[in-house]
Design a protein around this motif. Structure first.
Motif, mmCIF file in Angstrom:
data_model
loop_
_atom_site.group_PDB
_atom_site.id
_atom_site.type_symbol
_atom_site.label_atom_id
_atom_site.label_comp_id
_atom_site.label_asym_id
_atom_site.label_seq_id
_atom_site.Cartn_x
_atom_site.Cartn_y
_atom_site.Cartn_z
ATOM 1 N N ASP A 10 0.853 -1.183 0.000
ATOM 2 C CA ASP A 10 0.000 0.000 0.000
ATOM 3 C C ASP A 10 0.885 1.227 0.000
ATOM 4 O O ASP A 10 1.980 1.217 0.560
ATOM 5 N N LEU A 11 0.407 2.275 -0.632
ATOM 6 C CA LEU A 11 1.132 3.531 -0.717
ATOM 7 C C LEU A 11 0.115 4.642 -0.506
ATOM 8 O O LEU A 11 -0.918 4.667 -1.179
ATOM 9 N N VAL A 12 0.380 5.534 0.455
ATOM 10 C CA VAL A 12 -0.566 6.622 0.737
ATOM 11 C C VAL A 12 0.169 7.944 0.900
ATOM 12 O O VAL A 12 1.342 7.977 1.283
ATOM 13 N N ILE A 13 -0.545 9.008 0.612
ATOM 14 C CA ILE A 13 -0.078 10.359 0.884
ATOM 15 C C ILE A 13 -0.794 10.819 2.141
ATOM 16 O O ILE A 13 -2.013 10.626 2.280
ATOM 17 N N THR A 14 -0.060 11.399 3.085
ATOM 18 C CA THR A 14 -0.670 11.850 4.334
ATOM 19 C C THR A 14 -1.687 12.958 4.045
ATOM 20 O O THR A 14 -1.602 13.635 3.016
ATOM 21 N N PRO A 15 -2.653 13.158 4.940
ATOM 22 C CA PRO A 15 -3.665 14.196 4.731
ATOM 23 C C PRO A 15 -3.055 15.589 4.520
ATOM 24 O O PRO A 15 -3.620 16.400 3.780
ATOM 25 N N GLU A 16 -1.903 15.868 5.128
ATOM 26 C CA GLU A 16 -1.255 17.162 4.942
ATOM 27 C C GLU A 16 -0.598 17.282 3.565
ATOM 28 O O GLU A 16 -0.253 18.372 3.129
ATOM 29 N N ASP A 18 2.407 16.177 2.684
ATOM 30 C CA ASP A 18 3.856 16.372 2.686
ATOM 31 C C ASP A 18 4.658 15.097 2.930
ATOM 32 O O ASP A 18 5.887 15.120 2.928
ATOM 33 N N ARG A 19 3.983 13.984 3.140
ATOM 34 C CA ARG A 19 4.656 12.705 3.379
ATOM 35 C C ARG A 19 3.972 11.606 2.555
ATOM 36 O O ARG A 19 2.763 11.638 2.322
ATOM 37 N N VAL A 20 4.771 10.627 2.148
ATOM 38 C CA VAL A 20 4.275 9.430 1.472
ATOM 39 C C VAL A 20 4.728 8.238 2.300
ATOM 40 O O VAL A 20 5.892 8.153 2.691
ATOM 41 N N LEU A 21 3.797 7.323 2.588
ATOM 42 C CA LEU A 21 4.102 6.132 3.385
ATOM 43 C C LEU A 21 3.875 4.893 2.534
ATOM 44 O O LEU A 21 2.890 4.821 1.785
ATOM 45 N N ALA A 22 4.782 3.938 2.657
ATOM 46 C CA ALA A 22 4.670 2.677 1.930
ATOM 47 C C ALA A 22 4.692 1.522 2.917
ATOM 48 O O ALA A 22 5.624 1.403 3.721
ATOM 49 N N ASP A 26 6.595 -7.842 3.379
ATOM 50 C CA ASP A 26 7.552 -8.913 3.659
ATOM 51 C C ASP A 26 8.809 -8.463 4.405
ATOM 52 O O ASP A 26 9.618 -9.297 4.797
ATOM 53 N N SER A 27 8.982 -7.167 4.601
ATOM 54 C CA SER A 27 10.109 -6.704 5.415
ATOM 55 C C SER A 27 9.631 -6.094 6.729
ATOM 56 O O SER A 27 10.431 -5.526 7.481
ATOM 57 N N ASP A 28 8.326 -6.213 7.010
ATOM 58 C CA ASP A 28 7.747 -5.788 8.293
ATOM 59 C C ASP A 28 8.093 -4.339 8.648
ATOM 60 O O ASP A 28 8.556 -4.047 9.743
ATOM 61 N N GLU A 29 7.838 -3.432 7.696
ATOM 62 C CA GLU A 29 8.118 -2.031 7.971
ATOM 63 C C GLU A 29 7.247 -1.111 7.120
ATOM 64 O O GLU A 29 6.720 -1.513 6.083
ATOM 65 N N VAL A 30 7.108 0.108 7.608
ATOM 66 C CA VAL A 30 6.481 1.176 6.837
ATOM 67 C C VAL A 30 7.564 2.210 6.587
ATOM 68 O O VAL A 30 8.190 2.712 7.519
ATOM 69 N N THR A 31 7.821 2.489 5.313
ATOM 70 C CA THR A 31 8.836 3.471 4.968
ATOM 71 C C THR A 31 8.171 4.825 4.745
ATOM 72 O O THR A 31 7.033 4.904 4.288
ATOM 73 N N VAL A 32 8.902 5.888 5.084
ATOM 74 C CA VAL A 32 8.358 7.249 5.031
ATOM 75 C C VAL A 32 9.243 8.110 4.139
ATOM 76 O O VAL A 32 10.476 8.061 4.222
ATOM 77 N N PHE A 33 8.585 8.898 3.287
ATOM 78 C CA PHE A 33 9.265 9.820 2.391
ATOM 79 C C PHE A 33 8.682 11.214 2.567
ATOM 80 O O PHE A 33 7.473 11.364 2.768
ATOM 81 N N VAL A 54 -0.099 -4.326 5.525
ATOM 82 C CA VAL A 54 -0.695 -4.510 4.198
ATOM 83 C C VAL A 54 -1.552 -3.323 3.780
ATOM 84 O O VAL A 54 -1.883 -3.174 2.617
ATOM 85 N N ARG A 55 -1.928 -2.471 4.747
ATOM 86 C CA ARG A 55 -2.780 -1.330 4.410
ATOM 87 C C ARG A 55 -2.516 -0.214 5.418
ATOM 88 O O ARG A 55 -2.295 -0.447 6.590
ATOM 89 N N ILE A 56 -2.568 1.021 4.916
ATOM 90 C CA ILE A 56 -2.417 2.189 5.767
ATOM 91 C C ILE A 56 -3.680 3.032 5.624
ATOM 92 O O ILE A 56 -4.130 3.270 4.493
#
Length: 59
Positions: A10-16, A18-22, A26-33, A54-56
């Motif tokens: 899953d890939l989302v843009i924060t409500p503000e 200014d951030r993208v979360l993935a 399989d690597s048990d993490e949420v990456t932030v950009f 699996v979902r944000i």
């Protein structure tokens, strides 16, 4: 752009907008950009451990 984790589900843009979360299942993490709208670019900021994401959703 590579998200740095395995099996991004899953890939989302924060409500503000200014951030993208993935959610990388399989690597048990949420990456932030950071997202720069003017430059249309992403800058990796880091990752947080999350078991099998699996979902944000923002509520």
């Amino acid at each position: 752009m590579p998200v740095g984790g395995r099996s991004p589900r899953d890939l989302v843009i924060t409500p503000e907008g200014d951030r993208v979360l993935a959610a990388c299942q399989d690597s048990d993490e949420v990456t932030v950009f950071a997202f720069d709208d003017a430059a249309r670019s992403l800058t990796p900021l880091g990752a947080s451990p999350v078991p099998t994401p699996v979902r944000i959703a923002f509520v």
